[in-house]
Design a protein around this motif. Structure first.
Motif, mmCIF file in Angstrom:
data_model
loop_
_atom_site.group_PDB
_atom_site.id
_atom_site.type_symbol
_atom_site.label_atom_id
_atom_site.label_comp_id
_atom_site.label_asym_id
_atom_site.label_seq_id
_atom_site.Cartn_x
_atom_site.Cartn_y
_atom_site.Cartn_z
ATOM 1 N N GLU A 228 -52.370 -25.655 12.282
ATOM 2 C CA GLU A 228 -51.676 -26.095 13.446
ATOM 3 C C GLU A 228 -51.444 -27.463 13.647
ATOM 4 O OE1 GLU A 228 -49.689 -23.653 14.940
ATOM 5 O OE2 GLU A 228 -50.935 -21.893 14.964
ATOM 6 N N LYS A 229 -52.571 -28.380 13.624
ATOM 7 C CA LYS A 229 -52.059 -29.776 13.595
ATOM 8 C C LYS A 229 -51.188 -30.226 12.402
ATOM 9 C CE LYS A 229 -54.472 -34.028 14.355
ATOM 10 N NZ LYS A 229 -55.740 -34.559 14.542
ATOM 11 N N ALA A 230 -51.360 -29.645 11.388
ATOM 12 C CA ALA A 230 -50.618 -29.971 10.063
ATOM 13 C C ALA A 230 -49.242 -29.555 10.272
ATOM 14 C CB ALA A 230 -51.124 -29.344 8.808
ATOM 15 N N ILE A 231 -48.978 -28.318 10.653
ATOM 16 C CA ILE A 231 -47.522 -27.638 10.901
ATOM 17 C C ILE A 231 -47.012 -28.687 12.032
ATOM 18 C CG2 ILE A 231 -46.194 -25.866 12.048
ATOM 19 C CD1 ILE A 231 -48.662 -24.206 10.974
ATOM 20 N N LYS A 232 -47.520 -29.049 13.206
ATOM 21 C CA LYS A 232 -47.111 -29.786 14.266
ATOM 22 C C LYS A 232 -46.597 -31.375 13.521
ATOM 23 C CE LYS A 232 -47.783 -31.066 19.063
ATOM 24 N NZ LYS A 232 -48.438 -30.965 20.146
ATOM 25 N N ASN A 233 -47.395 -31.882 12.736
ATOM 26 C CA ASN A 233 -47.198 -33.248 12.489
ATOM 27 C C ASN A 233 -46.147 -33.341 11.116
ATOM 28 O OD1 ASN A 233 -49.110 -33.015 10.251
ATOM 29 N ND2 ASN A 233 -50.742 -33.764 11.400
ATOM 30 N N GLY A 234 -46.018 -32.115 10.523
ATOM 31 C CA GLY A 234 -44.904 -32.192 9.313
ATOM 32 C C GLY A 234 -45.841 -32.196 8.023
ATOM 33 N N LYS A 235 -47.076 -32.331 8.036
ATOM 34 C CA LYS A 235 -47.891 -32.379 6.762
ATOM 35 C C LYS A 235 -47.631 -31.162 6.004
ATOM 36 C CE LYS A 235 -50.609 -36.497 7.920
ATOM 37 N NZ LYS A 235 -52.004 -37.150 8.399
ATOM 38 N N PHE A 236 -47.934 -30.204 6.737
ATOM 39 C CA PHE A 236 -48.049 -28.752 6.222
ATOM 40 C C PHE A 236 -46.407 -28.421 5.220
ATOM 41 C CE2 PHE A 236 -47.013 -24.023 5.964
ATOM 42 C CZ PHE A 236 -48.166 -23.470 5.705
ATOM 43 N N ASP A 237 -45.451 -28.602 5.800
ATOM 44 C CA ASP A 237 -44.025 -28.631 5.413
ATOM 45 C C ASP A 237 -43.980 -29.466 4.139
ATOM 46 O OD1 ASP A 237 -43.351 -26.269 6.643
ATOM 47 O OD2 ASP A 237 -41.894 -27.740 7.990
ATOM 48 N N ALA A 238 -44.362 -30.811 4.379
ATOM 49 C CA ALA A 238 -44.426 -31.843 3.180
ATOM 50 C C ALA A 238 -45.233 -31.324 1.953
ATOM 51 C CB ALA A 238 -44.851 -33.027 3.652
ATOM 52 N N LEU A 239 -46.425 -30.706 2.101
ATOM 53 C CA LEU A 239 -47.077 -30.267 1.179
ATOM 54 C C LEU A 239 -46.320 -29.021 0.305
ATOM 55 C CD1 LEU A 239 -49.716 -30.404 -0.825
ATOM 56 C CD2 LEU A 239 -50.770 -28.773 0.794
ATOM 57 N N PHE A 240 -45.695 -27.995 1.233
ATOM 58 C CA PHE A 240 -45.116 -26.771 0.720
ATOM 59 C C PHE A 240 -43.903 -27.390 -0.123
ATOM 60 C CE2 PHE A 240 -41.322 -24.141 1.318
ATOM 61 C CZ PHE A 240 -41.884 -23.001 0.812
ATOM 62 N N ILE A 241 -42.955 -28.268 0.307
ATOM 63 C CA ILE A 241 -41.755 -28.968 -0.212
ATOM 64 C C ILE A 241 -42.314 -29.438 -1.538
ATOM 65 C CG2 ILE A 241 -40.063 -30.486 -0.203
ATOM 66 C CD1 ILE A 241 -40.002 -29.766 2.948
ATOM 67 N N GLU A 242 -43.449 -30.298 -1.551
ATOM 68 C CA GLU A 242 -43.803 -31.047 -2.727
ATOM 69 C C GLU A 242 -44.067 -30.035 -3.948
ATOM 70 O OE1 GLU A 242 -47.924 -33.295 -4.174
ATOM 71 O OE2 GLU A 242 -47.171 -33.386 -2.028
ATOM 72 N N HIS A 243 -44.663 -28.636 -3.542
ATOM 73 C CA HIS A 243 -45.012 -27.826 -4.611
ATOM 74 C C HIS A 243 -43.573 -26.928 -4.997
ATOM 75 C CE1 HIS A 243 -49.346 -27.877 -5.183
ATOM 76 N NE2 HIS A 243 -49.311 -28.739 -4.114
ATOM 77 N N TYR A 244 -43.018 -26.652 -4.043
ATOM 78 C CA TYR A 244 -41.950 -25.499 -4.421
ATOM 79 C C TYR A 244 -40.484 -25.791 -4.208
ATOM 80 C CZ TYR A 244 -46.452 -22.932 -4.300
ATOM 81 O OH TYR A 244 -47.667 -22.521 -4.793
ATOM 82 N N LYS A 245 -40.093 -27.088 -3.811
ATOM 83 C CA LYS A 245 -38.658 -27.383 -3.643
ATOM 84 C C LYS A 245 -38.025 -27.345 -5.122
ATOM 85 C CE LYS A 245 -35.278 -30.506 -2.369
ATOM 86 N NZ LYS A 245 -34.483 -30.363 -3.383
ATOM 87 N N SER A 246 -38.746 -27.716 -6.085
ATOM 88 C CA SER A 246 -38.073 -27.555 -7.517
ATOM 89 C C SER A 246 -37.939 -26.094 -7.940
ATOM 90 C CB SER A 246 -38.746 -28.369 -8.664
ATOM 91 O OG SER A 246 -40.285 -27.698 -8.626
#
Length: 289
Positions: A228-246
């Motif tokens: 929940e903390k990682a979702i709130k501070n954006g680190k969760f989405d950043a990791l998701f995008i790093e792995h799967y945006k491509s």
């Protein structure tokens, strides 16, 4: 009573911070995909957010998904598993209800043989696709989802066996998620050629959660707090995008017709109302790191 509860909460927080958490996850039977690397990174991110000391390590034995779930339920060898949720799994285990792949596991592209490409050009609606036979794992939750939507599913035990069956024309297509399909295609044998069907896909609401043993409430609470903390501070989405945006870009979602299937096996407590937890078909500019 409130003072007692507050004291217990404080004691738990102090103990959690001072303890060294030993977390053992299952070592999978097959290593054909790096899909299992991402959950480990998500787990580490969550634990980092809490500030606790921890050690993550794989099990000594190679475990199938079914065996890993059984070991976790028996509280033996491992103390965490990630997998697709369904009602039975949530009865047997304690889920942490945050979809770590943001539901992307339910966005499926279709692996087909090259000699089937022409036939797929004539599929104009879901009813046409249902007449073909998909391949899926014998104990995968996806199998029941497809069956409940009218598909005659052909099953086998392992992903490698299913790819072999597709090559041998023992099924018409093999739905694989956007996060899996590229590596699996790259590692498939070239003859007869297998390809990703370029215009179609299927999707259904699906969540991969972390699960722990029913008695591991402190561990579940710790991981949930960190997520929940990682979702709130954006680190969760950043990791998701790093792995799967491509992967998402390669899928060219905007140029495909995705047939939406019902997932009647999705538990009632699935947090579908929390839009920030789910991939909606695009990555907004605001979410980019």
């Amino acid at each position: 009573m409130k003072k007692v509860l507050a004291g217990l909460t404080l004691l738990f927080n102090v103990n959690a911070m001072s303890a060294s958490w030993q977390i053992t996850f299952p070592q999978p039977l097959e290593t054909t995909s790096t899909i299992d690397e991402y959950p480990i990174q998500v787990l580490a991110l969550a634990l980092d957010q809490t500030g606790v000391k921890y050690q993550l390590k794989p099990s000594e034995n190679l475990l199938s998904k079914a065996k890993a779930l059984g070991r976790l339920q028996d509280n033996r060898e491992i103390n965490i598993v990630w997998g697709m949720t369904n009602t039975q799994r949530e009865k047997d285990l304690l889920p942490i209800r945050i979809p770590i792949f943001k539901g992307l596991i339910g966005w499926r592209l279709l692996l087909i043989r090259q000699d089937m490409a022409e036939r797929f050009k004539y599929i104009q609606e879901l009813e046409h696709l249902v007449k073909l036979s998909p391949l899926q794992g014998r104990d995968w939750p996806d199998t029941k989802i497809l069956q409940s939507n009218g598909f005659d599913v052909i099953t086998e035990r392992s992903q490698s066996a299913l790819m072999r069956m597709l090559r041998n024309a023992q099924g018409d297509f093999f739905p694989r998620s956007i996060i899996e399909v590229w590596e699996e295609l790259a590692k498939s044998k070239p003859q007869p050629a297998i390809q990703i069907q370029p215009t179609l896909g299927i999707r259904y609401p699906a969540a991969i959660y972390f699960f722990v043993n029913k008695n591991s409430v402190p561990l579940a609470s710790l991981i949930e707090k960190g997520l929940e903390k990682a979702i709130k501070n954006g680190k969760f989405d950043a990791l998701f995008i790093e792995h799967y945006k491509s992967y998402i870009d390669k899928a060219q979602i905007e140029n495909r017709t995705f047939y939406t299937l019902k997932n009647t096996f999705l538990p009632e407590k699935t947090p579908l109302e929390r839009k920030e937890l789910w991939f909606d078909g695009s990555i907004s500019a605001a979410a980019l790191p």
